[in-house]
Design an enzyme around this catalytic site. Sequence first.
Site, short mmCIF file in Angstrom:
data_model
loop_
_atom_site.label_atom_id
_atom_site.label_comp_id
_atom_site.label_asym_id
_atom_site.label_seq_id
_atom_site.Cartn_x
_atom_site.Cartn_y
_atom_site.Cartn_z
N GLU A 46 -15.67 -2.26 25.40
CA GLU A 46 -16.46 -2.18 23.94
C GLU A 46 -17.83 -0.89 24.41
O GLU A 46 -18.42 -0.51 23.14
CB GLU A 46 -17.30 -3.29 24.07
CG GLU A 46 -16.85 -4.24 23.75
CD GLU A 46 -17.58 -5.60 24.42
OE1 GLU A 46 -18.36 -5.85 24.89
OE2 GLU A 46 -18.27 -6.39 22.87
N TYR A 83 0.82 -1.16 0.26
CA TYR A 83 -0.12 0.18 -0.01
C TYR A 83 0.74 1.12 -0.33
O TYR A 83 1.93 1.05 0.81
CB TYR A 83 -1.02 -0.14 0.90
CG TYR A 83 -1.32 -1.09 1.39
CD1 TYR A 83 -2.08 -2.06 0.55
CD2 TYR A 83 -1.62 -1.84 2.82
CE1 TYR A 83 -2.43 -3.45 0.78
CE2 TYR A 83 -2.25 -2.67 3.25
CZ TYR A 83 -2.72 -3.56 2.30
OH TYR A 83 -3.29 -4.64 2.73
#
Length: 392
Positions: free
Chosen positions: A371, A302
């Site tokens: 979370e 990339y």
Amino acid sequence: MRFFSSAYIKELLLLFKITAEKEKELIQLRRRLHMNPELGFSEYETSNLIAEYLEKSGVEVTRGVAKTGVVGLIRGKGDGKTLLLRADIDALPMQETAECEYASLRNGAMHACGHDVHTAVLLGAAGILSETRGNFPGNIKLVFQPAEESIGGALPMIEAGVMENPRVDGAAAFHISELPLGSIGIKKGCVTASPDHFHIRITGRGGHGASPESCVNPVEIGSRIATRLNNIRLDMPSVVSICAFQSGTGENIIPDTALLMGTARALDKATRQRLYEMILSISDEVATSLGGKAEVDYRFLYPPGENDADMTDMFIKAAEAVIGRENIIYQEKSQMVGDDFSYFAERVPSCYVQLGGAIRPLHSSDFDVDERCISIGAEIMSHFALKFLGSI
Ligand SMILES: [Zn+2]
Ligand SMILES: [Zn+2]
């Protein structure tokens, strides 16, 4: 002190409300993804789950883009710009050692880079933006991209036409990080490196370990090449690491060949090219001087990733409204990790942002997150989208 208009506050409160309603569902979703990790271009169940959630949220869905990629499209009210939001969806080939109730059920596969979290964040944003689509002009394109960790799914998705119909004007993505929960890390300019790979095949001449004078020892050639390459120091940020060295079968046999494997990383194109040329010339010079041969197989992966200044400013403003100015962390240095989001950033003004919340290092076998970062991420992303489209 900043003042917000009442319409702005109303919009923000609506986002907060929708996210609060969705938080539990998004955490469950992330856990399902975490328990069922799939490697690059094999994300079949993952894609299904994504597509079903999007369809349930009333988003137009295209499945099977670049094999396992999914694209969602939310059309706002009337013409306007199109913003691409991207999540990578693949897992890593490693064994999870954590014993949490949602640990990976698949041997040798684990979401240790938080792509399960990125997916849940973007699905959260999709739900919020789909519900509020009557309030903004333009379009949101949701790109769920395979294989970030292996050969890259961004370019195949671009080649499959993801930047067109409608044409994309800007792009943004999160990556989870170990910054504190409730914060983001952001930077203008270069944010990710080119993570190129190379193999160096060394050929010498084997023989008895007792008579090295009649051999060309590829282990010695490899050692010298590794030392030289590991110690390349340039003015611009860069790194070369030899990470594997394979050769030989016994204590008294000089082998014929050796193989070095490594990675070369830079934050700009000129330095990237310079590293490539140096690896070629140093390998050749060392091998030839010792009577052997070195062939370099170099894989450009990339490109370095660049954050557009205006997009970054806009992202900061959007994030400030959600998490407060004190939780924006301005990063001075780029990390030397790569991300193929840079292919989107090469084509349109983009912003790649670190989302706080990881509680263990990325790629560790007990990686996990707090979370609560999922709903925070979804809220920031939705708010940024509305800002980009000019509705707030
Ligand atoms: Zn990773
Ligand atoms: Zn990652």
